[in-house]
Design an enzyme around this catalytic site. Structure first.
Site, short mmCIF file in Angstrom:
data_model
loop_
_atom_site.label_atom_id
_atom_site.label_comp_id
_atom_site.label_asym_id
_atom_site.label_seq_id
_atom_site.Cartn_x
_atom_site.Cartn_y
_atom_site.Cartn_z
N GLU A 121 0.79 -1.12 -0.05
CA GLU A 121 -0.04 0.03 -0.11
C GLU A 121 0.87 1.13 0.00
OE1 GLU A 121 -2.79 1.75 3.29
OE2 GLU A 121 -4.11 0.48 2.19
N GLU A 135 -0.24 10.02 9.56
CA GLU A 135 -0.18 9.02 8.68
C GLU A 135 0.76 9.47 7.34
OE1 GLU A 135 -2.81 9.70 10.27
OE2 GLU A 135 -3.20 7.63 11.49
C1 UD1 Z 1 -3.72 3.84 14.83
C2 UD1 Z 1 -2.97 4.35 13.72
C3 UD1 Z 1 -3.73 4.99 12.53
C4 UD1 Z 1 -4.82 3.61 11.96
C5 UD1 Z 1 -5.52 3.25 13.30
C6 UD1 Z 1 -6.36 2.05 12.70
C7 UD1 Z 1 -0.92 5.55 14.28
C8 UD1 Z 1 -0.20 6.79 14.90
N1 UD1 Z 1 -2.39 5.47 14.21
O1 UD1 Z 1 -4.49 4.75 15.35
O2 UD1 Z 1 -3.04 5.24 11.57
O3 UD1 Z 1 -5.81 4.53 11.07
O4 UD1 Z 1 -4.77 2.79 14.02
O5 UD1 Z 1 -7.58 2.03 13.93
O6 UD1 Z 1 -0.19 4.76 14.13
N2 UD1 Z 1 -7.09 1.03 21.95
C9 UD1 Z 1 -7.45 0.08 22.85
N3 UD1 Z 1 -7.53 -1.32 22.03
C10 UD1 Z 1 -7.10 -1.50 21.05
C11 UD1 Z 1 -6.60 -0.35 20.06
C12 UD1 Z 1 -6.79 0.77 20.51
O7 UD1 Z 1 -7.79 0.09 23.93
O8 UD1 Z 1 -7.31 -2.61 20.63
C13 UD1 Z 1 -6.93 2.34 22.46
C14 UD1 Z 1 -5.80 2.56 23.52
O9 UD1 Z 1 -6.27 3.30 24.42
C15 UD1 Z 1 -4.70 3.03 22.38
C16 UD1 Z 1 -5.50 4.05 21.65
O10 UD1 Z 1 -6.58 3.28 21.55
O11 UD1 Z 1 -3.77 3.92 23.49
C17 UD1 Z 1 -4.96 4.40 20.49
O12 UD1 Z 1 -4.10 3.48 19.77
P1 UD1 Z 1 -3.22 3.71 18.72
O13 UD1 Z 1 -2.89 2.60 17.71
O14 UD1 Z 1 -2.26 5.01 19.05
O15 UD1 Z 1 -4.12 5.02 17.73
P2 UD1 Z 1 -5.19 4.75 16.59
O16 UD1 Z 1 -6.00 5.89 17.14
O17 UD1 Z 1 -5.70 3.56 17.04
#
Ligand code: UD1
Ligand code: UDP
Length: 379
Positions: A121, A135
């Site tokens: 991608e 992103e």
């Molecule tokens: C991330 C990616 C984004 C992607 C998205 C898909 C980065 C910076 N961001 O964003 O590009 O579009 O994933 O969904 O890489 N959390 C949970 N459980 C989970 C997942 C997330 O509790 O299974 C909560 C946690 O509090 C975590 C927060 O969500 O700290 C943020 O997760 P993070 O991966 O940092 O960012 P996303 O907003 O999910």
């Protein structure tokens, strides 16, 4: 006999897992390769949902997710821990997908070890480093490092060529999300009982038009999320619609959505759906309302009009094909655009045509063949 090539496949979030499981399967089926799967678990529950459906047991699970993690602490941990796995595994190549913190850190850690990177991608560009944030910059960094760039479409390939990536490094493969979607759709068709988890909502909302919603973009946190919630509240004031909204686990999304929408009888705020159930929601929906990247690719494949709650998109193909429309994050605009689709049959029908600008379901196979060509060892 020549020894097979070890590829470290690195991912960490739900969409990366969805888009890479077809590639992992194709690598496993090819004797040229020994795929080693390393998950950062930047997502935990939402990643595990996909691993389970795809039957992937990671070789390395870094378990890095922390509640409400910041970009800098996450990225620092990713770089350190992914580097350690690369030192242990000594892979010949590293594969990353898309534009998450995991993908960007995986590419940098590989670059520090001079290991070639395969980017699945590649070449998506919005032209705005704050939309989507972070992103757009993540994928530009990966683009500067990658050895092979697997662009989903001609549009993304052209973006890479415009950045002076040599043409022989860029291959148009389609997007592996279509491989995943076709696989899961067929699986649901063969065994509909697998998606019975939505039956109760289907019954409760019978006769209403279903609006499927997802939202999670960091650049929308705060005012953007408030506006999206306000728009959904107005939409739900109509009694001919029902909203099904699997709410992302990011606490910044959940707090707003539950406080603004938690009391509405025709809004179902539900937990993230596993991929088969989400594909089923796509099939039930009259319209999708989203700021997601992947949903912008999947909805056109199923002929579902998708209103994209963003100012720009790196996926213009859905807009060009007529199935997607950018509506931004202004509440009044979102409501107006959605009501037009609900009330104007011609406007709806002009969007509700299945197009597949993002792929034909054969992308994973193409990617694996191209890497085999690159290493000069066709099976
Ligand atoms: C991330 C990616 C984004 C992607 C998205 C898909 C980065 C910076 N961001 O964003 O590009 O579009 O994933 O969904 O890489 N959390 C949970 N459980 C989970 C997942 C997330 O509790 O299974 C909560 C946690 O509090 C975590 C927060 O969500 O700290 C943020 O997760 P993070 O991966 O940092 O960012 P996303 O907003 O999910
Ligand atoms: N998805 C899912 N369950 C849900 C919501 C989405 O399986 O409850 C899938 C969806 O089909 C798409 C992917 O997750 O393939 C999109 O993930 P997300 O919107 O989190 O990330 P993005 O694509 O914006 O990076």
């Amino acid at each position: 006999m020549i020894s097979p090539v070890k590829i470290l496949v690195v991912f960490g979030t739900r969409p990366e897992a969805i888009k890479l499981f077809p590639v992992v399967a194709a690598l496993r089926a090819d004797p040229c390769f020994v795929p080693v799967v390393c998950v950062s678990a930047q997502h935990r529950q939402m990643l595990d949902q996909v691993l389970e459906i795809a039957g992937i047991v990671p070789d390395h699970d870094l378990d890095l997710m922390r509640p409400d993690q910041s970009l800098d602490t996450l990225t620092a941990a990713l770089l350190t821990e992914l580097g350690k796995v690369m030192d242990t595994e000594q892979p010949d190549r590293v594969m990353v997908q898309g534009d998450t913190a995991t993908a960007m850190s995986g590419a940098i850690a590989a670059y520090y070890r001079k290991i070639p990177v395969d980017h699945v991608e590649a070449g998506l560009r919005s032209g705005n480093i704050y939309h989507p944030w972070p992103e757009e910059v993540n994928r530009k960094i990966i683009g500067a490092i990658a050895s092979l760039h697997f662009a989903p479409t001609e549009v993304s390939a052209a973006a890479l060529l415009a950045e002076n990536v040599p043409a022989n490094r860029v291959h148009v493969t389609g997007n592996t999300v279509i491989d995943a979607l076709l696989w899961v759709t067929e699986r649901n068709r063969e065994a509909p009982q697998r998606v019975s988890g939505l039956a109760e909502l289907e019954q409760r909302f019978a006769g209403k038009r279903i609006i499927g919603v997802t939202s999670h973009r960091r650049e929308n946190f705060g005012d953007g999320m408030e506006a999206i919630a306000a728009a959904i509240r107005q939409i739900a004031a109509r009694d001919d619609v029902a909203v099904i909204f699997p709410v992302h686990l990011n606490p910044n999304v959940r707090a707003v959505m539950h406080s603004v929408l938690g009391d509405l009888p025709n809004v179902a705020l539900i937990e993230p759906l596993d991929y088969p159930h989400f594909a089923h929601l796509l099939s039930l929906a009259t319209i999708m309302l989203t700021d997601s990247g992947g949903v912008q690719e999947e909805a056109p494949a199923l002929g579902k009009p998708v209103l994209v709650m963003r100012e720009t998109t790196e996926r213009p193909e859905g807009v060009t094909a007529g199935t997607a429309r950018l509506v931004g994050t202004d509440a009044a605009r979102i409501v107006t655009e959605l009501f037009t689709l609900l009330d104007d049959k011609a406007a709806y029908e002009s969007m509700a045509r299945a197009h597949n600008p993002f792929g034909d379901g054969q992308s994973a196979r193409r990617i694996v063949e191209l890497i085999a060509d690159e290493i000069g060892r066709k099976a």
